[in-house]
Design an enzyme around this catalytic site. Structure first.
Site, PDB file in Angstrom:
ATOM      1  N   GLU A 112      42.161  34.602   4.422  1.00 15.54           N
ATOM      2  CA  GLU A 112      41.904  34.221   5.816  1.00 15.54           C
ATOM      3  C   GLU A 112      42.309  35.295   6.824  1.00 15.54           C
ATOM      4  O   GLU A 112      43.196  35.090   7.655  1.00 15.54           O
ATOM      5  CB  GLU A 112      42.609  32.905   6.146  1.00 15.54           C
ATOM      6  CG  GLU A 112      42.084  31.715   5.377  1.00 15.54           C
ATOM      7  CD  GLU A 112      42.607  30.378   5.894  1.00 15.54           C
ATOM      8  OE1 GLU A 112      43.313  30.376   6.921  1.00 15.54           O
ATOM      9  OE2 GLU A 112      42.322  29.353   5.268  1.00 15.54           O
TER      10      GLU A 112
ATOM     11  N   GLU B  42      40.153  26.439  -0.748  1.00 14.68           N
ATOM     12  CA  GLU B  42      40.998  25.518   0.002  1.00 14.68           C
ATOM     13  C   GLU B  42      40.132  24.458   0.648  1.00 14.68           C
ATOM     14  O   GLU B  42      39.101  24.757   1.248  1.00 14.68           O
ATOM     15  CB  GLU B  42      41.809  26.228   1.100  1.00 14.68           C
ATOM     16  CG  GLU B  42      42.893  27.146   0.595  1.00 14.68           C
ATOM     17  CD  GLU B  42      43.762  27.714   1.723  1.00 14.68           C
ATOM     18  OE1 GLU B  42      43.836  27.084   2.811  1.00 14.68           O
ATOM     19  OE2 GLU B  42      44.353  28.787   1.517  1.00 14.68           O
TER      20      GLU B  42
END
Length: 503
Positions: free
Chosen positions: A229, A410
């Site tokens: 991320e 995720e």
């Protein structure tokens, strides 16, 4: 984990969701997950009613959908080093920016730190047994850079590397495929002291660290992820400032984005240079952006918002260029534009083997470039619960960037979990959330998305960044005072899903 921000307004929160607010998710009607009359795929697994008493449905939203997944589908769960390992000073580990940030007064909920977290560093054999008992086929974890290179450069700390060797060996002994992330936000503090990700040299130090890890673990790890991320580092660490290193400097933020992308590309090249057969790719949190109304102005604002949220990270890796509209919006004098050197984009676009997608929430954009909330939120006020967003982002990536193999690394939510007197945790809301999102995953596979695996965030309750221990995201309940583990209702449900290969 990601928190939606407005790119140009440090500290802003999505409209209707006050920063730090704690909202319990309201029931959400299940989204349509299959075309009317659609038959299950030919390779669908047979579905049997759950025998586990933990799995008696509470609501119609938890009912079985009779959707089978491909026979080799990889069912997994995910964690990250700073969030679960603890052992902050053990065996030669160095300081990270999250050690510094979390110990600064007022930075985290209740002053919580990851010094102990879920004590996974000491309890990993028992945790591996729990993974095996749930039936996981894949475990996505991260390697702590300061545990391997305490000063961010130079000789490796053998004791730190040995921990990950034992972890990988333990996974393989239990038939669980290791999926290792090289960077999940725990930059060595020594490197931050010399500029951190604003310093171009940090990308090269990351490449050296990646090579040391590749040389040590080699083909024991079949799948590597580079940077987790980068957008969250940019937005939360350098625009809002509520993540480490706690900056509020938009111009610096996008230079950081470039250096994180460069680090990714350099790490890919390091793995190729070893001759390894392991696969490698980035881990990007992607948010589908929708216009809040039908006006042309809103469509234009949504396109630019999507540029900052998604294309800024996807385009350089898969097309070798930054999105022109974002560069124009930043301007020719921005640090990002001035920081791009000849050959950088060639490095960043080094071919990858897969893309890791992390999905949590949609974004609805207004004509003014702000955001609106359209769906119920979870305990995390920034997270709108919208399963169809999973389908939309997966199909969009395949449509726009080609059939690169995808893994979901995720997807999850926090719920107000509590340990009951009978030693159970009834997180029915998480079961419904996962079921509905897996239905969207199934629909994406049927639409041609080359999706290989799915990982719940998270395996266990852990240190949730600036929220400390105030939010619980795990399939496994962690009683922090005793470090006792308890499988939640969702863990029992997920075990049955894996056994059936179906929801």
């Amino acid at each position: 984990m990601s928190i939606v921000t407005q790119r140009w307004s440090p500290g802003a929160a999505p409209a209707g969701a006050a920063a730090g607010a704690e909202l319990t998710a309201a029931p959400v009607a299940p989204a349509a997950t299959e075309p009317a009359g659609a038959a299950p795929p030919a390779d669908a697994a047979p579905v049997t009613p759950p025998a586990d008493p933990h799995l008696t449905p509470h609501t119609a939203a938890e009912a079985r959908l009779n959707l089978g997944f491909p026979p080799d589908f990889g069912w997994g769960a995910a964690t990250s080093a700073y969030q679960v390992e603890g052992a902050a000073k053990d065996d030669g580990r160095g300081e990270s920016i999250w050690d510094t940030f979390s110990r600064a007064p007022g930075r985290t909920h209740g002053g919580d730190t990851g010094d102990v977290a879920a004590d996974h560093y000491h309890r990993y054999p028992a945790d591996l047994d729990l993974m095996r008992d749930i039936g996981l086929r894949s475990y996505r974890f991260s390697i702590a850079w300061p545990r391997v290179q305490p000063d961010g450069a130079g000789p490796v700390n053998q004791r730190g590397l040995d921990f990950y060797r034992r972890l990988v060996d333990g996974l393989q002994e239990r038939g669980i495929a290791p999926m290792a992330t090289l960077y999940h936000w725990d930059l060595p503090q020594v490197l931050q002291d010399t500029g951190g990700w604003e310093n171009r040299d940090t990308a090269h130090r990351f490449a050296d660290y990646a090579r040391a890890v590749f040389d040590a673990l080699g083909d024991r790890v079949p799948t590597w992820l580079t940077v987790n991320e980068p957008k969250t580092v940019v937005q939360n660490g350098y625009i809002i400032g509520h993540h480490a290193p706690g900056r509020q400097d938009t111009d610096a933020a996008y230079l950081v984005a470039h250096h994180l992308q460069l680090a990714h590309g350099l790490a890919v090249r390091q793995l190729r240079d070893t001759g390894s057969d392991s696969r490698i790719g980035p881990a990007l949190n992607l948010h589908p952006c929708y216009p809040a109304d039908d006006s042309a102005a809103t469509a234009a604002a949504t396109r630019l918002y999507d540029g900052y949220e998604n294309r800024l990270y996807l385009d350089p890796i898969f097309t070798g260029s930054y999105p022109a509209d974002v560069l124009a919006d930043l301007g020719p004098d921005s640090r990002l534009v001035r920081g791009i050197r000849d050959g950088d984009l060639e490095v960043i676009s080094s071919p990858v083997d897969l893309l890791a997608v992390q999905y949590y929430t949609p974004i609805y954009v207004t004509a003014a470039g702000g955001t609106e909330r359209r769906w119920p939120t979870s305990v995390a006020a920034w997270q709108q619960i919208f399963p169809d967003g999973m389908y939309d982002i997966l199909t969009r990536v395949t449509r726009d960037y080609g059939p690169v193999p995808i893994t979901v690394t995720e997807n999850g939510l926090p719920t107000p979990d509590a340990l009951a007197a009978d030693d159970t945790v009834d997180d029915a809301g998480r079961v419904s959330f996962l079921r509905d999102h897996l239905a969207a995953v199934h629909r994406a596979i049927a639409a041609g998305v080359p999706l290989e695996s799915y990982h719940v965030w998270s395996l266990m309750d852990n240190f949730e960044w600036e929220q400390g221990y105030a939010q619980r995201w795990g399939l496994i309940y962690v009683d922090y005072p005793t470090q006792r583990r308890v499988l939640k209702r969702s863990a029992h449900w997920y075990r049955q899903v894996i056994a059936d290969n179906a929801i």
